[in-house]
Design a protein around this motif. Structure first.
Motif, mmCIF file in Angstrom:
data_model
loop_
_atom_site.group_PDB
_atom_site.id
_atom_site.type_symbol
_atom_site.label_atom_id
_atom_site.label_comp_id
_atom_site.label_asym_id
_atom_site.label_seq_id
_atom_site.Cartn_x
_atom_site.Cartn_y
_atom_site.Cartn_z
ATOM 1 N N ALA A 113 0.863 -1.188 0.000
ATOM 2 C CA ALA A 113 0.000 0.000 0.000
ATOM 3 C C ALA A 113 0.892 1.229 0.000
ATOM 4 O O ALA A 113 1.670 1.438 0.939
ATOM 5 C CB ALA A 113 -0.909 0.010 1.231
ATOM 6 N N ALA A 114 0.792 2.045 -1.056
ATOM 7 C CA ALA A 114 1.672 3.211 -1.198
ATOM 8 C C ALA A 114 0.873 4.508 -1.179
ATOM 9 O O ALA A 114 -0.304 4.542 -1.545
ATOM 10 C CB ALA A 114 2.462 3.118 -2.505
ATOM 11 N N ASP A 115 1.529 5.579 -0.741
ATOM 12 C CA ASP A 115 0.962 6.916 -0.897
ATOM 13 C C ASP A 115 1.111 7.334 -2.352
ATOM 14 O O ASP A 115 2.126 7.053 -2.996
ATOM 15 C CB ASP A 115 1.701 7.924 -0.004
ATOM 16 N N TRP A 116 0.113 8.046 -2.859
ATOM 17 C CA TRP A 116 0.200 8.542 -4.226
ATOM 18 C C TRP A 116 1.364 9.528 -4.395
ATOM 19 O O TRP A 116 1.767 10.185 -3.437
ATOM 20 C CB TRP A 116 -1.088 9.276 -4.609
ATOM 21 N N PHE A 117 1.859 9.622 -5.593
ATOM 22 C CA PHE A 117 2.787 10.690 -5.966
ATOM 23 C C PHE A 117 2.207 12.025 -5.503
ATOM 24 O O PHE A 117 1.041 12.336 -5.713
ATOM 25 C CB PHE A 117 2.947 10.679 -7.484
ATOM 26 N N ALA A 118 3.052 12.826 -4.819
ATOM 27 C CA ALA A 118 2.690 14.159 -4.312
ATOM 28 C C ALA A 118 1.692 14.124 -3.168
ATOM 29 O O ALA A 118 1.118 15.153 -2.799
ATOM 30 C CB ALA A 118 2.152 15.051 -5.431
ATOM 31 N N ARG A 119 1.501 12.950 -2.564
ATOM 32 C CA ARG A 119 0.590 12.836 -1.426
ATOM 33 C C ARG A 119 1.290 12.087 -0.295
ATOM 34 O O ARG A 119 2.177 11.262 -0.535
ATOM 35 C CB ARG A 119 -0.679 12.071 -1.811
ATOM 36 N N GLY A 120 0.870 12.358 0.942
ATOM 37 C CA GLY A 120 1.408 11.623 2.082
ATOM 38 C C GLY A 120 2.917 11.700 2.152
ATOM 39 O O GLY A 120 3.513 12.775 2.078
ATOM 40 N N GLY A 121 3.572 10.533 2.264
ATOM 41 C CA GLY A 121 5.022 10.492 2.390
ATOM 42 C C GLY A 121 5.770 10.391 1.072
ATOM 43 O O GLY A 121 6.995 10.254 1.070
ATOM 44 N N SER A 122 5.067 10.428 -0.046
ATOM 45 C CA SER A 122 5.725 10.333 -1.355
ATOM 46 C C SER A 122 6.125 11.719 -1.866
ATOM 47 O O SER A 122 5.537 12.728 -1.471
ATOM 48 C CB SER A 122 4.795 9.652 -2.375
ATOM 49 N N THR A 123 7.099 11.750 -2.756
ATOM 50 C CA THR A 123 7.584 13.025 -3.282
ATOM 51 C C THR A 123 6.772 13.443 -4.507
ATOM 52 O O THR A 123 5.990 12.662 -5.048
ATOM 53 C CB THR A 123 9.069 12.929 -3.676
ATOM 54 N N GLY A 124 6.985 14.691 -4.951
ATOM 55 C CA GLY A 124 6.335 15.165 -6.163
ATOM 56 C C GLY A 124 5.556 16.445 -5.961
ATOM 57 O O GLY A 124 5.185 16.792 -4.832
ATOM 58 N N ARG A 125 5.320 17.166 -7.074
ATOM 59 C CA ARG A 125 4.528 18.391 -7.059
ATOM 60 C C ARG A 125 3.061 18.061 -7.286
ATOM 61 O O ARG A 125 2.714 17.256 -8.149
ATOM 62 C CB ARG A 125 4.990 19.352 -8.162
ATOM 63 N N LEU A 126 2.196 18.714 -6.503
ATOM 64 C CA LEU A 126 0.770 18.467 -6.620
ATOM 65 C C LEU A 126 0.267 18.722 -8.040
ATOM 66 O O LEU A 126 -0.591 17.990 -8.553
ATOM 67 C CB LEU A 126 0.004 19.349 -5.626
ATOM 68 N N MET A 127 0.821 19.745 -8.707
ATOM 69 C CA MET A 127 0.377 20.070 -10.056
ATOM 70 C C MET A 127 0.702 18.963 -11.062
ATOM 71 O O MET A 127 0.118 18.904 -12.141
ATOM 72 C CB MET A 127 1.001 21.388 -10.522
ATOM 73 N N ASP A 128 1.628 18.093 -10.721
ATOM 74 C CA ASP A 128 1.999 16.994 -11.614
ATOM 75 C C ASP A 128 1.260 15.698 -11.281
ATOM 76 O O ASP A 128 1.484 14.666 -11.925
ATOM 77 C CB ASP A 128 3.509 16.737 -11.553
ATOM 78 N N ALA A 129 0.400 15.747 -10.266
ATOM 79 C CA ALA A 129 -0.325 14.550 -9.827
ATOM 80 C C ALA A 129 -1.604 14.400 -10.650
ATOM 81 O O ALA A 129 -2.535 15.186 -10.518
ATOM 82 C CB ALA A 129 -0.658 14.648 -8.344
ATOM 83 N N THR A 130 -1.632 13.393 -11.512
ATOM 84 C CA THR A 130 -2.767 13.176 -12.410
ATOM 85 C C THR A 130 -3.110 11.696 -12.466
ATOM 86 O O THR A 130 -2.351 10.843 -11.984
ATOM 87 C CB THR A 130 -2.429 13.649 -13.835
ATOM 88 N N LEU A 131 -4.251 11.374 -13.077
ATOM 89 C CA LEU A 131 -4.637 9.970 -13.255
ATOM 90 C C LEU A 131 -3.584 9.224 -14.064
ATOM 91 O O LEU A 131 -3.222 8.082 -13.731
ATOM 92 C CB LEU A 131 -5.987 9.884 -13.952
ATOM 93 N N THR A 132 -3.092 9.852 -15.125
ATOM 94 C CA THR A 132 -2.075 9.214 -15.961
ATOM 95 C C THR A 132 -0.812 8.934 -15.158
ATOM 96 O O THR A 132 -0.224 7.841 -15.250
ATOM 97 C CB THR A 132 -1.741 10.096 -17.179
ATOM 98 N N ARG A 133 -0.376 9.899 -14.370
ATOM 99 C CA ARG A 133 0.810 9.729 -13.534
ATOM 100 C C ARG A 133 0.605 8.579 -12.540
ATOM 101 O O ARG A 133 1.465 7.705 -12.393
ATOM 102 C CB ARG A 133 1.094 11.037 -12.781
ATOM 103 N N TRP A 134 -0.534 8.567 -11.850
ATOM 104 C CA TRP A 134 -0.786 7.533 -10.847
ATOM 105 C C TRP A 134 -0.901 6.147 -11.481
ATOM 106 O O TRP A 134 -0.446 5.161 -10.906
ATOM 107 C CB TRP A 134 -2.037 7.878 -10.052
ATOM 108 N N LYS A 135 -1.493 6.083 -12.673
ATOM 109 C CA LYS A 135 -1.569 4.793 -13.376
ATOM 110 C C LYS A 135 -0.168 4.285 -13.692
ATOM 111 O O LYS A 135 0.165 3.118 -13.411
ATOM 112 C CB LYS A 135 -2.367 4.962 -14.666
ATOM 113 N N ASN A 136 0.665 5.135 -14.269
ATOM 114 C CA ASN A 136 2.017 4.721 -14.645
ATOM 115 C C ASN A 136 2.857 4.378 -13.424
ATOM 116 O O ASN A 136 3.651 3.427 -13.449
ATOM 117 C CB ASN A 136 2.692 5.823 -15.462
#
Length: 336
Positions: A113-136
C-alpha cells in the motif's frame, strides 16, 4: 563521532548511493541500527525480508527518480499479492488498509500500500499529480516492488479514485492484474460529480490559478483539485463507451454503500455494465457512507454491561465481510 554526526555520515552515504537530494533523503526511514528500510535501495534492487511481518514507511524509487513511500505485509514465498490504492482524502494507512492487512496476516498473503505521488510520504509536485501519472506509477510499482525474477499478478483494491486508477491499470496491463475490488468507486468523478456541479467562479479560479481546495459531498470533505487533474481526467474517462466497453476480464467486486454521501451507488452500477467480464458483482451495504467505516458501534446511551445481555458486535463488519468474500473469489478463481 557523536550520534548526530554518525547519523549524518550514514545518511550521506545513502544519499550518494541512491543519488538523492537532502529533501528526498528525509523520506527514507532508518531502523534502530540506522540502516535504511529495505526498499530504499536502487529501483529493482528488492531485498527479501528475513522475517514475515509488517514493514512500514519503506521507499520505492520510480523510474524518474521520485520516491513512493509504502507499507508492506511480507510473507516469504507467497505468490498471492494484494495492492491497496487509496482515495484522495486518505493515505496508505487507514481503516481499509488495516482490514486488508488483517486478512493477509490470517491468509498468508502479501500486501502493498503506497501513498500517491505528491501525497502523504511520497515526493512530487501536486500540479503533476494526475490519473495518468498515478496509473504509470502503479504499473512501475507492481513491476519493481517484487522479488527479482518474479512478477506476480495482484488483486487491486481501489478506494474512490484508487478504483479509477485500478481500472486504468487493468486496461493497460492486464498481465499484472488478477482481480479488481472497488470501494466507493468513483471513475470519471472529476467530470461527472465535480466539474459538472461547480459554480462558474470556482471553475474559472481552478483553471486560472491551477489549484483550489474544493468542498465536496455532505461531509464537506476538502479535496485539493488542480487544473491538471481536471484536464487529464478528461483523457481517462471510462464510463462513456456503454455496455461491455471496458476490456477487463478478471473478477471484479464493487462495494458501495447505499448511503454514500459523495458518490451515488449508481456509479458502481454503471461501471459494472461497462465491464466486459461476466464475473462482476455490486455489493451494496445499506450503511457505511463513502468511507465504508465500521457501522457496529455501541450507542452512547447503552450500558454494554447492563443486565444479562452484553453488546456483542458481529465478528466481521459489513465491510470486512464483503472484502474478505471478494478477495477469496479473486484468489480462488484465478492464478498468480
Amino acid at each position: 563521532f557523536s550520534q548526530v554526526s554518525l547519523y549524518r555520515c550514514r545518511s550521506s552515504k545513502v544519499a550518494s548511493s541512491l543519488h538523492l537530494s537532502q529533501e528526498d533523503l528525509k523520506k527514507i526511514v532508518f531502523d534502530e541500527k540506522q540502516r535504511p528500510s529495505a526498499g530504499a535501495s536502487r529501483r529493482g534492487a528488492f531485498r527479501p525480508k528475513k522475517n514475515n511481518g509488517h514493514y512500514a514507511n519503506q521507499i520505492f524509487k520510480l523510474r524518474d527518480g521520485h520516491l513512493l513511500q509504502y507499507n508492506e505485509y511480507y510473507v516469504d514465498g507467497s505468490s498471492d499479492l494484494v495492492v491497496y490504492l487509496c482515495n484522495l482524502a486518505e493515505t496508505k494507512e487507514n481503516t481499509k488498509a488495516r482490514i486488508l492487512r488483517n486478512y493477509c496476516m490470517k491468509n498468508k498473503k502479501r500486501l502493498l500500500a503506497a501513498d500517491w505521488f505528491a501525497r502523504g510520504g511520497s515526493t512530487g509536485r501536486l500540479m503533476d499529480a494526475t490519473l495518468t501519472r498515478w496509473k504509470n506509477d502503479t504499473i512501475d510499482f507492481l513491476e519493481g516492488a517484487q522479488p527479482p525474477g518474479t512478477i506476480n499478478k495482484a488483486v487491486l483494491v481501489g478506494c474512490g479514485v484508487g478504483a479509477w486508477v485500478a481500472i486504468l491499470v487493468a486496461l493497460a496491463r492486464p498481465d499484472l492484474v488478477r482481480g479488481l475490488i472497488g470501494l466507493s468507486a468513483d471513475p470519471d468523478f472529476t467530470e461527472d460529480l465535480l466539474w459538472k456541479f461547480l459554480p462558474d467562479e470556482e471553475k474559472e479560479a481552478i483553471m486560472r490559478d491551477g489549484f483550489r481546495e474544493v468542498k465536496w459531498g455532505a461531509r464537506s470533505e476538502v479535496y485539493p483539485i488542480t487544473s491538471s487533474l481536471i484536464t487529464d481526467g478528461r483523457e481517462n474517462l471510462v464510463l462513456r463507451g456503454g455496455p461491455s466497453s471496458l476490456d477487463i476480464q478478471c473478477p471484479v467486486r464493487l462495494i458501495h454503500s447505499l448511503d454514500d454521501e459523495e458518490v451515488p451507488v449508481n456509479m458502481s452500477m454503471q461501471l459494472a455494465v461497462c465491464l466486459k467480464t461476466p464475473d462482476v458483482e455490486v455489493i451494496v451495504p445499506k450503511l457505511g457512507g463513502h468511507r465504508l467505516e465500521d457501522v457496529y458501534t455501541i450507542p452512547s446511551w447503552v450500558d454494554p454491561m447492563y443486565g444479562d445481555h452484553k453488546f456483542k458486535p458481529p465478528e466481521l463488519s459489513p465491510l470486512e465481510d464483503a472484502l474478505e468474500s471478494s478477495l477469496n473469489v479473486c484468489f480462488n478463481t484465478t492464478e498468480s
